[in-house]
Design a protein around this motif. Structure first.
Motif, short mmCIF file in Angstrom:
data_model
loop_
_atom_site.label_atom_id
_atom_site.label_comp_id
_atom_site.label_asym_id
_atom_site.label_seq_id
_atom_site.Cartn_x
_atom_site.Cartn_y
_atom_site.Cartn_z
N LYS A 190 0.86 -1.19 0.00
CA LYS A 190 0.00 0.00 0.00
C LYS A 190 0.89 1.22 0.00
O LYS A 190 1.96 1.23 0.60
N GLY A 191 0.40 2.26 -0.64
CA GLY A 191 1.12 3.52 -0.65
C GLY A 191 0.59 4.47 0.41
O GLY A 191 -0.59 4.45 0.74
N TYR A 192 1.48 5.27 0.96
CA TYR A 192 1.09 6.34 1.88
C TYR A 192 2.18 7.41 1.84
O TYR A 192 3.37 7.09 2.00
N ASP A 193 1.79 8.64 1.63
CA ASP A 193 2.74 9.74 1.50
C ASP A 193 3.25 10.15 2.88
O ASP A 193 2.55 10.79 3.65
N VAL A 194 4.47 9.73 3.19
CA VAL A 194 5.11 10.08 4.45
C VAL A 194 5.67 11.49 4.30
O VAL A 194 6.45 11.75 3.40
N GLY A 195 5.26 12.38 5.17
CA GLY A 195 5.69 13.76 5.06
C GLY A 195 6.79 14.12 6.05
O GLY A 195 7.35 13.26 6.73
N GLN A 196 7.05 15.41 6.13
CA GLN A 196 8.11 15.93 6.99
C GLN A 196 7.58 16.45 8.33
O GLN A 196 8.37 16.73 9.22
N PHE A 197 6.28 16.60 8.45
CA PHE A 197 5.74 17.30 9.61
C PHE A 197 5.23 16.37 10.71
O PHE A 197 4.74 16.83 11.72
N ALA A 198 5.35 15.09 10.52
CA ALA A 198 4.99 14.11 11.55
C ALA A 198 6.06 13.02 11.54
O ALA A 198 6.80 12.89 10.58
N SER A 199 6.11 12.25 12.60
CA SER A 199 6.99 11.09 12.66
C SER A 199 6.13 9.85 12.56
O SER A 199 4.97 9.85 12.98
N TYR A 200 6.72 8.79 12.01
CA TYR A 200 5.98 7.55 11.77
C TYR A 200 6.76 6.36 12.30
O TYR A 200 7.98 6.41 12.40
N GLN A 201 6.02 5.30 12.61
CA GLN A 201 6.63 4.05 13.07
C GLN A 201 5.93 2.89 12.39
O GLN A 201 4.69 2.86 12.31
N MET A 202 6.71 1.92 11.91
CA MET A 202 6.15 0.68 11.38
C MET A 202 6.05 -0.33 12.52
O MET A 202 6.93 -0.41 13.37
#
Length: 126
Positions: free
Chosen positions: A96-108
């Motif tokens: 799946k695609g998801y646009d990871v941006g610069q203004f939040a942090s993400y975790q898998m």
């Protein structure tokens, strides 16, 4: 005397520039900023979750035919689920695609649907 002051000023600017570049790089690494693709794996070769930076695609693969699939999630720093992918029981991996941006942090987060603890990536962004 003026030549000495000029040389000192030029040397000071050069040192400050090198130091500033070093601090920026160190801060970026400490903040968990994404530099390239990321991959996490379950123990015993049960599955993987990969983030491909080129195209912002997440892939979950069930890599062991044991009757249980694997589930991958992407959460943001407010612990909201952004992507959920399940794989198992079929050939190939799911994406799946998801646009990871610069203004939040993400975790898998990756889990085996047979009961083992989840595996988490570090926090990252672009």
């Amino acid at each position: 005397m003026i030549k000495s002051i000029t040389r000192l000023a030029v040397t000071g600017v050069a040192v400050a520039t090198v130091f500033a570049g070093t601090v920026s790089t160190a801060q970026a690494s400490e903040a968990g900023v994404l530099i390239t693709d990321k991959k996490i794996s379950l123990r015993d070769g049960r599955g993987t979750m990969t983030f491909f930076d080129d195209g912002d695609v997440f892939q979950v693969c069930d890599t062991k035919a044991d009757g249980h699939g694997v589930s991958g999630r992407l959460i943001d720093d407010a612990y909201r689920e952004k992507v959920y992918i399940e794989d198992g029981g079929d050939a190939g991996c799911d994406k799946k695609g998801y646009d990871v941006g610069q203004f939040a942090s993400y975790q898998m987060q990756l889990s085996w649907n047979g009961g083992d603890p989840e595996v988490h990536s570090g926090w990252f962004n672009e």
